[in-house]
Enzyme design. Structure first.
Site, PDB file in Angstrom:
ATOM      1  N   LYS A  83     104.322   7.323  10.172  1.00 36.29           N
ATOM      2  CA  LYS A  83     103.914   6.522   9.018  1.00 36.29           C
ATOM      3  C   LYS A  83     103.464   5.158   9.510  1.00 36.29           C
ATOM      4  CE  LYS A  83     106.012   5.995   4.433  1.00 36.29           C
ATOM      5  NZ  LYS A  83     107.338   5.845   3.794  1.00 36.29           N
TER       6      LYS A  83
HETATM    7  C1  E4P Z   1     107.109   5.944   0.255  1.00 32.71           C
HETATM    8  O1  E4P Z   1     106.869   6.526   1.273  1.00 32.71           O
HETATM    9  C2  E4P Z   1     108.016   4.804   0.159  1.00 32.71           C
HETATM   10  O2  E4P Z   1     109.051   5.024   1.074  1.00 32.71           O
HETATM   11  C3  E4P Z   1     108.652   4.663  -1.182  1.00 32.71           C
HETATM   12  O3  E4P Z   1     108.148   5.603  -2.113  1.00 32.71           O
HETATM   13  C4  E4P Z   1     108.727   3.268  -1.715  1.00 32.71           C
HETATM   14  O4  E4P Z   1     109.346   3.282  -2.972  1.00 32.71           O
HETATM   15  P1  E4P Z   1     109.931   1.960  -3.661  1.00 32.71           P
HETATM   16  O5  E4P Z   1     108.747   1.144  -4.120  1.00 32.71           O
HETATM   17  O6  E4P Z   1     110.729   2.468  -4.818  1.00 32.71           O
HETATM   18  O7  E4P Z   1     110.732   1.269  -2.626  1.00 32.71           O
END
Ligand code: E4P
Length: 219
Positions: A83
């Site tokens: 990522k």
């Molecule tokens: C996605 O890959 C992120 O880890 C995640 O969905 C972020 O979510 P949040 O905005 O609730 O922290």
């Protein structure tokens, strides 16, 4: 639509996985912090549990450092998806890592133009964040619909991975729009089973059943 679990909580992932609900997992530095675990150890455990893609996020700011971190994370298991953030350096790292045959999830996407760049850099997944757009009074679901349309217009193969999902309605609307994947916390995925009329109906059935005086197993 595929369901990814947005968590580094191995027990919670295992519970959903046993029900066949887990097509993959996404993690990020905040989720690793929340787990209190070593990133390599906890990610390895998740990869052993789940057959689908498991996103592990780089933390470097420069492309070359991201590439090195990505390669190290990819050594954890064959189902690791590296990522990277949607910055220019992240896009450079995405191109190099995908050219090496690795899966890459480009995260922190908040616009169609960013999603276009990620697709052109060969991203396996693009992660537009719904909840964080909603938090600043913008329309996160509209972004998912726009990216879906643009990717379909040009037949981009990058999968739309709707992220920052906070509510069951986000999940339902993503399915209507045609997101390829949603990633949501375990509590949101479990919450999809809830409906007030299901609870009310069960209460009525339980009350009526009690009045019959019967028990199925003793008949
Ligand atoms: C996605 O890959 C992120 O880890 C995640 O969905 C972020 O979510 P949040 O905005 O609730 O922290």
């Amino acid at each position: 639509m595929k369901f990814f679990v947005d968590s580094a909580d191995v027990a919670a992932i295992a519970e959903l996985n046993a029900l066949g609900m887990v097509d993959g997992v996404t993690t990020n530095p905040s989720l690793i912090l929340k787990s209190g675990r070593n990133i390599l150890e906890v990610t390895r455990e998740i990869c052993e549990l789940v057959a689908g893609p498991v996103s592990a996020e780089v933390v470097a700011a420069k492309a070359d450092d991201m590439i090195e971190e990505g390669r190290k994370l990819a050594e954890i298991a064959p189902n690791i998806t590296v990522k990277v953030p949607l910055t220019w350096d992240g896009l450079k790292a995405c191109k190099v890592l995908t050219d090496e045959g690795r899966m890459v999830n480009v995260t922190l996407c908040f616009s169609v133009n960013q999603a276009l760049l990620a697709a052109k850099a060969g991203a396996t997944f693009i992660s537009p964040f719904i909840g964080r757009l909603d938090d600043i009074n913008l329309d996160g679901l509209e972004l998912i619909a726009d990216i879906r349309q643009v990717y379909d217009n040009y037949d981009f193969q990058t999968e739309v991975l709707a992220a920052s999902i906070r509510t069951p309605n986000h999940v339902a609307q993503c399915a209507r729009i045609g997101a390829d994947v949603i990633t949501a916390p375990p509590a949101v995925i479990k919450g999809l089973a809830n409906h007030v009329l299901t609870d009310k109906g069960l209460e009525m059935f339980d009350a009526d059943w009690a009045k019959t005086g019967q028990t199925i197993l003793s008949l």
